[in-house]
Design a protein around this motif. Sequence first.
Motif, PDB file in Angstrom:
ATOM      1  N   VAL A  26     -22.707 -12.214  14.938  1.00  0.00           N
ATOM      2  CA  VAL A  26     -21.459 -12.302  14.923  1.00  0.00           C
ATOM      3  C   VAL A  26     -20.507 -13.201  14.046  1.00  0.00           C
ATOM      4  O   VAL A  26     -19.477 -13.481  13.865  1.00  0.00           O
ATOM      5  N   ILE A  31     -17.763  -8.476  17.175  1.00  0.00           N
ATOM      6  CA  ILE A  31     -18.815  -7.869  18.051  1.00  0.00           C
ATOM      7  C   ILE A  31     -19.094  -6.495  17.873  1.00  0.00           C
ATOM      8  O   ILE A  31     -20.072  -5.981  17.959  1.00  0.00           O
ATOM      9  N   ASP A  56     -15.856 -11.363  19.384  1.00  0.00           N
ATOM     10  CA  ASP A  56     -16.543 -12.092  20.245  1.00  0.00           C
ATOM     11  C   ASP A  56     -15.552 -12.661  21.311  1.00  0.00           C
ATOM     12  O   ASP A  56     -14.985 -13.470  21.195  1.00  0.00           O
ATOM     13  N   GLY A  91     -22.012  -6.283  16.028  1.00  0.00           N
ATOM     14  CA  GLY A  91     -22.321  -7.406  15.297  1.00  0.00           C
ATOM     15  C   GLY A  91     -22.406  -6.778  13.804  1.00  0.00           C
ATOM     16  O   GLY A  91     -22.073  -5.851  13.511  1.00  0.00           O
ATOM     17  N   ARG A 193     -23.427  -8.656  26.199  1.00  0.00           N
ATOM     18  CA  ARG A 193     -22.518  -9.336  25.151  1.00  0.00           C
ATOM     19  C   ARG A 193     -21.225  -8.538  25.355  1.00  0.00           C
ATOM     20  O   ARG A 193     -20.243  -9.141  24.855  1.00  0.00           O
ATOM     21  N   GLN A 223     -18.395 -13.195  27.738  1.00  0.00           N
ATOM     22  CA  GLN A 223     -18.892 -11.994  26.870  1.00  0.00           C
ATOM     23  C   GLN A 223     -17.461 -11.161  26.526  1.00  0.00           C
ATOM     24  O   GLN A 223     -16.304 -11.699  26.809  1.00  0.00           O
ATOM     25  N   SER A 224     -17.737 -10.146  25.692  1.00  0.00           N
ATOM     26  CA  SER A 224     -16.376  -9.314  25.204  1.00  0.00           C
ATOM     27  C   SER A 224     -16.431  -8.703  26.344  1.00  0.00           C
ATOM     28  O   SER A 224     -17.300  -7.817  26.935  1.00  0.00           O
TER      29      SER A 224
END
Length: 274
Positions: A26, A31, A56, A91, A193, A223-224
């Motif tokens: 990223v 992301i 992200d 990403g 992630r 995390q997202s």
Amino acid sequence: MSIMTEFTRRDRVFEFLAPTQSPVDVRHGPILYLEDVTVSFDGFKAINNLNLTIDDGELRCIIGPNGAGKTTMMDIITGKTRPDTGSVWFGSRHNLLNMNEPEIATLGIGRKFQKPTVFEALTVFENLELSMAADKRVFPTLTAALTGEHQDRIDEVLDIIGLSDLRERLAGILSHGQKQWLEIGMLLMQKPRLLLVDEPVAGMTEQEMERTAELLTGLAGKQSVVVVEHDMGFVRSIARKVTVLHQGSVLAEGSMDQVSADPDVVKVYLGEDD
Ligand SMILES: Nc1ncnc2c1ncn2[C@@H]1O[C@H](COP(=O)(O)OP(=O)(O)O)[C@@H](O)[C@H]1O
Ligand SMILES: [Mg+2]
């Protein structure tokens, strides 16, 4: 390309299997990236030139009336539905349109469906343990005792989801809200992630909703998190950036105050119910 170099993250379990770099790059952007995505069902465009970018560590709320395409959007991200056109990137290195559902999950995209699906006959602890074992990356541990690292991760997740005191309780006798948190915990065991959460507070009490708000906002950054939710009060309580979907496209995007004041949004959505 071997499964190990593709799917193993450095922070996951076996150092000796890990590549030197996280597979989700990223450094040069978001992301998650959807561009000009269109999906038709029998000629009807459920998703229509959708553009969406998630940074992200971001917590994004997605709202929109029934049929706006919210679930279909999640289906596309997770590989359940293939778009007719457009691109979807995780990403800058992973073209999700070249990957199937299990591959996408293994990459670190976790999805929480609306209905909790915990193993009711197992304890809270065992549910978390099992979700780790179900992770193919740690499959060898099935035959071994839990390592200290795994124990630590379970403790950490129990703390995050607020169920430390209930670790030995059977999941079947948890409240609805507690089951939802446990299921989020099961996803967290795999250190995703990106976490996609569909209507997390449906059926919850006010108190459970407050706790869920804390939980989800606490996850952001690490995390997202993408939350699809109908409950406007709840969205307001956790919202940073909000995306309003309508007829398969982004109608508005911004803070909750910005989108609530948008005349188009008022017309198609906020004026409709709630
Ligand atoms: N598998 C499918 N076949 C046909 N139509 C579908 C399918 N999935 C979704 N749709 C239609 O696409 C539109 C968007 O649905 P959905 O993504 O479930 O919306 P939301 O989650 O925002 O309520 C709806 O009109 C729905 O009826
Ligand atoms: Mg839906």
